[in-house]
Motif scaffolding. Structure first.
Motif, PDB file in Angstrom:
ATOM      1  N   GLY A 238       0.824  -1.190   0.000  1.00  0.00           N
ATOM      2  CA  GLY A 238       0.000   0.000   0.000  1.00  0.00           C
ATOM      3  C   GLY A 238       0.862   1.245   0.000  1.00  0.00           C
ATOM      4  O   GLY A 238       0.639   2.172  -0.775  1.00  0.00           O
ATOM      5  N   ILE A 242       2.647   3.739  -3.831  1.00  0.00           N
ATOM      6  CA  ILE A 242       2.547   5.183  -3.975  1.00  0.00           C
ATOM      7  C   ILE A 242       3.943   5.803  -4.033  1.00  0.00           C
ATOM      8  O   ILE A 242       4.189   6.756  -4.771  1.00  0.00           O
ATOM      9  N   MET A 255      -5.952   8.828  -9.046  1.00  0.00           N
ATOM     10  CA  MET A 255      -6.253   8.753  -7.630  1.00  0.00           C
ATOM     11  C   MET A 255      -7.664   8.216  -7.414  1.00  0.00           C
ATOM     12  O   MET A 255      -7.891   7.322  -6.600  1.00  0.00           O
ATOM     13  N   ALA A 262      -9.797   0.336  -4.407  1.00  0.00           N
ATOM     14  CA  ALA A 262      -9.634  -0.062  -3.011  1.00  0.00           C
ATOM     15  C   ALA A 262     -10.991  -0.309  -2.376  1.00  0.00           C
ATOM     16  O   ALA A 262     -11.201  -1.298  -1.669  1.00  0.00           O
ATOM     17  N   ALA A 266     -12.470  -3.802  -0.843  1.00  0.00           N
ATOM     18  CA  ALA A 266     -13.034  -3.909   0.505  1.00  0.00           C
ATOM     19  C   ALA A 266     -14.450  -4.475   0.439  1.00  0.00           C
ATOM     20  O   ALA A 266     -14.815  -5.367   1.208  1.00  0.00           O
TER      21      ALA A 266
ATOM     22  N   CYS B  46     -13.013  -2.103   7.680  1.00  0.00           N
ATOM     23  CA  CYS B  46     -12.397  -2.650   6.468  1.00  0.00           C
ATOM     24  C   CYS B  46     -12.110  -1.525   5.476  1.00  0.00           C
ATOM     25  O   CYS B  46     -11.084  -1.504   4.813  1.00  0.00           O
ATOM     26  N   PHE B  47     -13.042  -0.567   5.371  1.00  0.00           N
ATOM     27  CA  PHE B  47     -12.857   0.550   4.441  1.00  0.00           C
ATOM     28  C   PHE B  47     -11.787   1.513   4.958  1.00  0.00           C
ATOM     29  O   PHE B  47     -10.790   1.771   4.293  1.00  0.00           O
ATOM     30  N   ILE B  50      -8.099   0.243   5.061  1.00  0.00           N
ATOM     31  CA  ILE B  50      -7.373  -0.112   3.839  1.00  0.00           C
ATOM     32  C   ILE B  50      -7.235   1.080   2.904  1.00  0.00           C
ATOM     33  O   ILE B  50      -6.142   1.399   2.432  1.00  0.00           O
ATOM     34  N   VAL B  51      -8.359   1.773   2.644  1.00  0.00           N
ATOM     35  CA  VAL B  51      -8.378   2.814   1.621  1.00  0.00           C
ATOM     36  C   VAL B  51      -7.321   3.917   1.824  1.00  0.00           C
ATOM     37  O   VAL B  51      -6.649   4.286   0.868  1.00  0.00           O
ATOM     38  N   TRP B  53      -4.369   3.962   2.692  1.00  0.00           N
ATOM     39  CA  TRP B  53      -3.025   3.639   2.206  1.00  0.00           C
ATOM     40  C   TRP B  53      -2.869   3.986   0.734  1.00  0.00           C
ATOM     41  O   TRP B  53      -1.770   4.238   0.260  1.00  0.00           O
ATOM     42  N   PHE B  54      -3.983   3.994  -0.011  1.00  0.00           N
ATOM     43  CA  PHE B  54      -3.889   4.212  -1.454  1.00  0.00           C
ATOM     44  C   PHE B  54      -4.111   5.672  -1.835  1.00  0.00           C
ATOM     45  O   PHE B  54      -4.133   6.000  -3.005  1.00  0.00           O
ATOM     46  N   LEU B  55      -4.329   6.537  -0.857  1.00  0.00           N
ATOM     47  CA  LEU B  55      -4.602   7.943  -1.155  1.00  0.00           C
ATOM     48  C   LEU B  55      -3.320   8.753  -1.035  1.00  0.00           C
ATOM     49  O   LEU B  55      -2.430   8.418  -0.270  1.00  0.00           O
ATOM     50  N   ASP B  56      -3.274   9.828  -1.797  1.00  0.00           N
ATOM     51  CA  ASP B  56      -2.069  10.641  -1.762  1.00  0.00           C
ATOM     52  C   ASP B  56      -2.397  12.125  -1.694  1.00  0.00           C
ATOM     53  O   ASP B  56      -1.545  12.965  -1.861  1.00  0.00           O
ATOM     54  N   ASN B  57      -3.678  12.435  -1.473  1.00  0.00           N
ATOM     55  CA  ASN B  57      -4.125  13.815  -1.506  1.00  0.00           C
ATOM     56  C   ASN B  57      -4.247  14.339  -0.082  1.00  0.00           C
ATOM     57  O   ASN B  57      -5.003  13.799   0.723  1.00  0.00           O
ATOM     58  N   LEU B  60      -7.848  15.429   1.084  1.00  0.00           N
ATOM     59  CA  LEU B  60      -8.737  14.296   1.302  1.00  0.00           C
ATOM     60  C   LEU B  60      -8.376  13.566   2.594  1.00  0.00           C
ATOM     61  O   LEU B  60      -9.245  13.241   3.412  1.00  0.00           O
ATOM     62  N   MET B 116       2.292  10.793   4.838  1.00  0.00           N
ATOM     63  CA  MET B 116       2.573   9.505   5.480  1.00  0.00           C
ATOM     64  C   MET B 116       1.940   9.433   6.866  1.00  0.00           C
ATOM     65  O   MET B 116       1.256   8.473   7.217  1.00  0.00           O
ATOM     66  N   VAL B 264     -17.459  10.717   3.006  1.00  0.00           N
ATOM     67  CA  VAL B 264     -16.369  10.304   2.119  1.00  0.00           C
ATOM     68  C   VAL B 264     -16.581  10.888   0.724  1.00  0.00           C
ATOM     69  O   VAL B 264     -15.648  11.439   0.115  1.00  0.00           O
ATOM     70  N   VAL B 268     -14.195  13.556  -1.216  1.00  0.00           N
ATOM     71  CA  VAL B 268     -13.578  13.295  -2.523  1.00  0.00           C
ATOM     72  C   VAL B 268     -13.864  14.452  -3.470  1.00  0.00           C
ATOM     73  O   VAL B 268     -12.960  14.976  -4.133  1.00  0.00           O
ATOM     74  N   SER B 271     -11.946  17.673  -2.428  1.00  0.00           N
ATOM     75  CA  SER B 271     -10.510  17.616  -2.681  1.00  0.00           C
ATOM     76  C   SER B 271     -10.222  17.626  -4.183  1.00  0.00           C
ATOM     77  O   SER B 271      -9.180  18.109  -4.617  1.00  0.00           O
ATOM     78  N   ARG B 272     -11.157  17.114  -4.994  1.00  0.00           N
ATOM     79  CA  ARG B 272     -10.915  17.114  -6.438  1.00  0.00           C
ATOM     80  C   ARG B 272     -11.152  18.489  -7.040  1.00  0.00           C
ATOM     81  O   ARG B 272     -10.491  18.876  -7.998  1.00  0.00           O
TER      82      ARG B 272
END
Lengths: 284, 275
Positions: A238, A242, A255, A262, A266, B46-47, B50-51, B53-57, B60, B116, B264, B268, B271-272
């Motif tokens: 994960g 990135i 993104m 993701a 889930a 669960c959401f 996990i989710v 970790w895949f975000l970079d904004n 958000l 991070m 959520v 999104v 932030s977009r």
């Protein structure tokens, strides 16, 4: 005669050993989780060094129950109860602790043989630490794409990880695992077994199939180790995904796609688990 | 060194830890989170586990962070757990920041580190909300419903019950060892080392009586379970269904799920559009 001895460990006694190992090791890891790590010179005090508790129990009782109990205790007491549950990454610890403790317990045939107890306990620690070390090295190797081309990186990783591992085994392993185990096993032998309603273990009691290292045990250990690596790497991807592709990940579309993916994963996982549960319910 | 260890031991005396853990486990039955259906919360985890970790904004992640911070507040988590969380986040990223600055990094290194630490913070706060805010029995039944092994859900329920007793017993044994023994003088440097060694030795020795007592207790527990037919009960589907009947999704659960989804989605969009 043989038949009778095989039946010596009943299911409920296994359960007792599981509960015993779980509560004791859980309590110990709870303390070590709360008290910050600190170092005296090269000797580091941390969670692993309460490993003498499950090691002692696995030498006196049924090894697999003691090993599973210890790993569960750590998971429940120090991770779930304190809300520090880290997801998939916890699986690595669970499996390495189980394998290390189980092997140590299988090695000891006669708990009165103090040399064997010492040897087995240090082997258990060494196996657990070496697996942890290997996972750490692999993690760096796979996370950095051109591992070999970065000057000095491979050497530095091997040296630091190797040193930490050797230090853990030689200093802390001997001081806080081997010596306490050698102190506790002979003292508890013959005293603790009647409390659980069983006979003390000796050379003749059967603790599973034939030899110390039957092929089944080895294969299962290796499989478990593989799972541990897989879980740890999955838990890590994960972040590293990135990190590699920072430019790619910057664009909003990518993104959003990643985000949707993701969420989908889930949801699918949720759906599968739910359906399984329902199926099982409906099965009766 | 031993002065430091004494200091830490003072702050984290066994009594203090015991109260905090007990408070965390039993003290918040009346919160919004504790009253919810564990199945919803586990899916929610669960959401949120996990989710991120895949975000970079950053925006958000910040919005998600605000949300999980509110849920953590709603769960009334014990201060000790929050302290551990802060130490965890800062020791992980603060150390990296120091190293980066030392090797000639500048203000631009701050942003990736912020991302991070936000990721780590969102994920750990979500896990604190669920695992520490939920009543243990509910958590156990929730896990059982999702098909987790019975041993795990039994262990959770059992751990919460046995922990206070075990802690008290361990404390009593430690105190009696201390009363009977003479602690070495700890004014000189070598004395301090000897004192630290003495403390460690006592802790290890204290496990001898503790193991014997716990063995007795675990026999009693398992025999009581056997009397009630535990091992047959866990294999029987009907018993399982009866046990899980108490799980009922109410209005509050749907409301919580709805708010989460809306928050959520809005995050999104915001932030977009703005970043």
């Amino acid at each position: 005669m043989n038949e009778k001895k095989k039946a010596a460990v009943t299911q409920s006694q296994k359960m007792m050993v599981f509960v015993l190992s779980m509560s004791l090791y859980g309590l110990a890891t709870l303390f070590t989780e709360l008290i910050p790590k600190f170092q005296v010179g090269v000797v580091e005090f941390s969670v692993e060094y309460f490993l003498f508790i499950p090691l002692t129990l696995s030498m006196l009782f049924d090894p697999i129950s003691a090993a599973l109990g210890a790993a569960t205790g750590e998971l429940v007491f120090s991770e779930i109860m304190l809300g520090q549950f880290g997801g998939l990454g916890e699986l690595e610890k669970f499996l390495t602790v189980t394998i290390g403790v189980y092997l140590a317990g299988r090695m000891v045939k006669n708990p009165k043989n103090i040399k064997m107890v010492g040897l087995a306990s240090i082997t258990g620690v060494a196996v657990q630490q070496l697996m942890g070390c290997a996972v750490d090295i692999l993690k760096v190797q796979l996370a950095v794409t051109d591992f070999e081309s970065v000057a000095g990186l491979p050497e530095s990783v091997f040296v630091t990880e190797g040193f930490a591992c050797a230090n853990d085994i030689l200093f802390s392993g001997i001081l806080f695992c081997m010596l306490p185990t050698m102190y506790l096993v002979p003292r508890l032998y013959g005293k603790i077994e009647p409390l659980l309603g069983m006979k003390p273990r000796n050379e003749f009691s059967v603790i599973g199939e034939a030899g110390v290292l039957s092929p089944k045990v080895v294969i299962l250990s290796i499989l478990g180790f593989g799972c541990a690596i897989g879980a740890e790497l999955l838990a890590e991807t994960g972040m590293s995904l990135i990190d590699w592709e920072a430019d790619w990940a910057e664009t909003p579309a990518a993104m959003a796609a990643g985000f949707a993916l993701a969420a989908l994963v889930a949801l699918i996982a949720f759906g599968i688990i739910r359906r399984n549960a329902q199926l099982r319910m409906a099965e009766e | 060194m031993s002065a430091l260890s004494e200091n830490i031991l003072d702050k984290l005396s066994i009594d203090n830890i015991k109260t905090q853990v007990l408070k965390n486990a039993y003290g918040n039955d009346d919160t919004v989170i504790a009253g919810m259906d564990p199945r919803f919360l586990l899916a929610w985890y669960c959401f949120f586990g996990i989710v991120p970790w895949f975000l970079d904004n950053v925006a958000l992640l910040l919005l998600l962070f605000v949300f999980v911070a509110v849920t953590t507040k709603l769960a009334k988590v014990a201060p000790l757990v929050l302290l551990l969380f802060c130490v965890g986040v800062f020791s992980q990223t603060g150390y990296l920041l120091l190293v980066a600055l030392f090797f000639g990094g500048d203000a631009s290194t701050v942003l990736p580190l912020l991302v991070m630490s936000l990721k780590v913070a969102v994920v750990s706060l979500a896990s604190i909300t669920v695992f520490s805010g939920l009543d243990p029995d509910k958590l156990a039944s929730g896990l059982l419903w999702y098909g987790c092994p019975d041993q795990l859900s039994f262990s959770i329920s059992f751990a919460y019950r046995i922990l206070p007793i075990l802690m008290e017993e361990f404390q009593n044994i430690l105190l009696s060892y201390r009363m009977r023994g003479v602690a070495p003088e700890h004014k000189t440097f070598f004395g301090k080392i000897r004192y630290l060694g003495y403390q460690i030795k006592i802790i290890i020795q204290a496990f001898y009586p503790l193991m014997l007592n716990t063995a007795k207790r675990s026999r009693t527990t398992v025999e009581a379970l056997e009397l009630k037919g535990y091992r047959y009960a866990v294999q029987d589907k009907r018993v399982k269904r009866m046990k899980l009947q108490m799980l009922k999704a109410g209005k509050a659960d749907y409301l919580f799920a709805g708010i989460s989804v809306v928050w959520v989605l809005v995050s999104v969009c915001v932030s977009r559009i703005y970043f």
